[in-house]
Design an enzyme around this catalytic site. Structure first.
Site, short mmCIF file in Angstrom:
data_model
loop_
_atom_site.label_atom_id
_atom_site.label_comp_id
_atom_site.label_asym_id
_atom_site.label_seq_id
_atom_site.Cartn_x
_atom_site.Cartn_y
_atom_site.Cartn_z
N CYS A 132 1.14 -1.29 -0.39
CA CYS A 132 -0.04 -0.12 0.33
C CYS A 132 0.88 1.03 -0.03
O CYS A 132 1.99 1.27 0.47
CB CYS A 132 -1.09 -0.05 1.48
SG CYS A 132 -1.88 1.42 1.32
N CYS A 186 -0.26 4.46 7.29
CA CYS A 186 -0.65 4.33 8.09
C CYS A 186 0.05 4.38 9.23
O CYS A 186 0.54 2.64 9.06
CB CYS A 186 -1.75 3.92 8.29
SG CYS A 186 -3.27 4.54 7.16
N CYS A 245 -0.18 0.11 10.03
CA CYS A 245 -0.65 -0.63 9.53
C CYS A 245 0.47 -1.46 9.24
O CYS A 245 1.42 -1.45 8.45
CB CYS A 245 -1.63 -0.49 7.69
SG CYS A 245 -2.43 -1.00 6.91
N CYS A 271 -17.49 -9.17 3.62
CA CYS A 271 -16.27 -7.81 3.52
C CYS A 271 -15.79 -7.99 2.73
O CYS A 271 -14.47 -9.36 2.63
CB CYS A 271 -16.45 -7.64 4.95
SG CYS A 271 -17.41 -7.43 6.67
N CYS A 290 -20.19 -6.11 1.88
CA CYS A 290 -19.33 -4.98 2.02
C CYS A 290 -18.11 -4.56 1.66
O CYS A 290 -17.35 -6.30 1.49
CB CYS A 290 -19.04 -5.02 3.74
SG CYS A 290 -18.31 -3.42 4.24
N CYS A 312 -19.96 1.43 7.03
CA CYS A 312 -19.58 1.21 7.97
C CYS A 312 -18.59 1.91 8.21
O CYS A 312 -17.48 2.17 7.54
CB CYS A 312 -19.21 -0.46 7.94
SG CYS A 312 -18.22 -1.04 8.81
N ARG A 367 -19.51 -3.96 16.01
CA ARG A 367 -19.04 -5.37 15.68
C ARG A 367 -16.96 -5.23 16.78
O ARG A 367 -16.38 -4.62 16.07
CB ARG A 367 -19.02 -5.41 14.18
CG ARG A 367 -17.84 -6.59 13.90
CD ARG A 367 -17.64 -6.76 12.04
NE ARG A 367 -18.65 -6.04 11.83
CZ ARG A 367 -18.44 -4.62 11.10
NH1 ARG A 367 -17.59 -4.76 11.38
NH2 ARG A 367 -19.77 -4.43 10.63
#
Length: 424
Positions: free
Chosen positions: A65, A69, A72, A109, A142, A202, A272
């Protein structure tokens, strides 16, 4: 306890507590913990009974990626020895999803690392959604693909997506300290784009990144203002190879207080329990079921969860039941607002009660620009050699007394992107 009586009364009326009351929940003592859980449990049962929704993550594209972040394992410059692979084909993703559905999941998901999807990526994910829905009648899907561009949410909705996940992760005030390649406002805009397209939104948070109680309350109140249907709560797993590798700030008691606070602030929303639950709640996971009404089944994006059958046994042993495909999730008033049919007098939207993250978002663990599960933040992984097929890579223990249970974390080596059967 006057505070808890007040919060229960407000939760049953869907009335927002004050920030001072939310902060007071986080400040309660361990001696008061069971009282806090019992009080929040009354609110949870009012809106969701004793049902637990199961969600299943499929990591469509892992690693590499360009976002930075800090939490992550898929971030730019990550040294974590995770699986790295490009897009799964629609039939591969559909087979992975089928394992979760067979284990009892009613929502799948679909997550992909990256800042956000190109139009070609949206086409690819649209074909994947169609393939999954063709093979699994009634399943909710999702998508969690990062920051959306104009029109992309509408295209996902047209392809059959029910929901879109994009987590706020932490307070606006501290967001720049964990990510510099995109902004908090970017995240808010993507959630609003999903809502405008008619997708069930979400959006959740990551706890344990060194934030203050005020930061936690700020992000939960911001989520309440955004009004997503689902709020995944992730607990940071500070893997070696990421900038937050030394942030071991959570205890099981702290996690339960955070979940209770979220339930009081978001009483009628699907809360969740997402990435990090096994590491930080450990043997107290069953208590969390009195606070949340949704979990991820099995593995997360880049790390392993506990065995799917163990999840099912935990739910049954704690006196809860798995929410069936014929039962809608959200309370009727939220389901009606989404325009979804209601099959249960106390439950809501089959077409949009998001489940991460999430792990993983979809709550499951982690999201960078888009590198986090619906549900959640994805879990950074230990450095130190890539294991062979089927072999877990435990992180080294950082505390001889076992205070930081890095031994509970293993890199995912099965399921999507591998030739091994998934854990579901």
């Amino acid at each position: 306890m006057d505070l808890l009586n007040t919060l229960v009364d407000k939760g049953l009326r869907r009335e927002l507590p004050t920030r001072e009351e939310a902060l007071a929940v986080l400040a309660t003592s361990d001696d008061e913990l069971l009282d806090v859980v019992a009080a929040a449990g009354k609110v949870r049962r009012q809106w969701f009974g004793r049902r637990v929704k199961l969600n299943y993550l499929v990591n469509l594209k892992s690693g590499l990626c360009p976002e930075d972040c800090s939490y992550c394992s898929q971030r730019l410059g990550s040294k974590a020895g995770i699986l790295k692979y490009t897009w799964l084909k629609p039939d591969e993703a559909s087979r992975a999803a089928a394992a979760g559905v067979a284990g009892g999941a009613k929502r799948v998901c679909l997550v992909a690392s990256g800042r956000g999807p190109t139009d070609r990526d949206v086409d690819r994910v649209s074909k994947t959604i169609e393939a999954i829905k063709e093979e699994n009648e009634g399943i909710e899907v999702c998508a969690c693909l990062g920051l959306l561009s104009d029109g992309q949410a509408d295209r996902l909705r047209s392809a059959g997506a029910d929901a879109y996940n994009h987590n706020l992760n932490t307070s606006e005030e501290t967001y720049g300290a964990i990510t510099t390649t995109h902004t908090y406002a970017d995240r808010v805009e993507t959630v609003q784009q999903a809502q405008a397209a008619g997708l069930s939104a979400c959006s959740g948070l990551i706890a344990g990144m060194g934030e203050s109680d005020k930061d936690l309350v700020d992000v939960v109140f911001a989520l309440r203002d955004l009004d997503p249907d689902s709020v995944p709560v992730n607990f940071l797993i500070p893997f070696e190879g990421t900038p937050l590798a030394k942030e071991w700030n959570l205890t099981p008691q702290r996690c339960l207080r955070i979940l209770a606070m979220v339930r009081f602030v978001c009483p009628d929303v699907e809360v969740r329990l997402a990435g990090g639950r096994e590491v930080h709640l450990r043997s107290m996971q069953p208590l969390a079921l009195h606070l949340v009404n949704s979990i991820f089944l099995g593995d997360y994006l880049t790390s392993e969860g506990q065995a799917g059958q163990t999840d099912l046994d935990m739910i049954a042993d704690a006196g809860f039941e798995v929410e069936g495909a014929g039962t809608t999730t959200l309370p009727r008033h939220r389901a009606d607002a989404l325009g979804c049919g209601t099959q249960d007098a106390t439950a809501g939207a089959g077409c949009g009660s998001h489940d991460a993250a999430g792990a993983a978002g979809c709550g499951s663990h982690g999201s960078g620009g888009g590198c986090g599960p619906c549900g959640g933040h994805e879990e950074p992984e230990p450095v130190g050699g890539v294991a062979g097929a089927g072999e877990s890579v435990p992180a080294s223990r950082t505390d001889a007394a076992g205070a930081t249970r890095t031994d509970l974390v293993a890199v995912r080596r099965r399921g999507a992107g591998t030739d091994l059967a998934p854990n579901a």
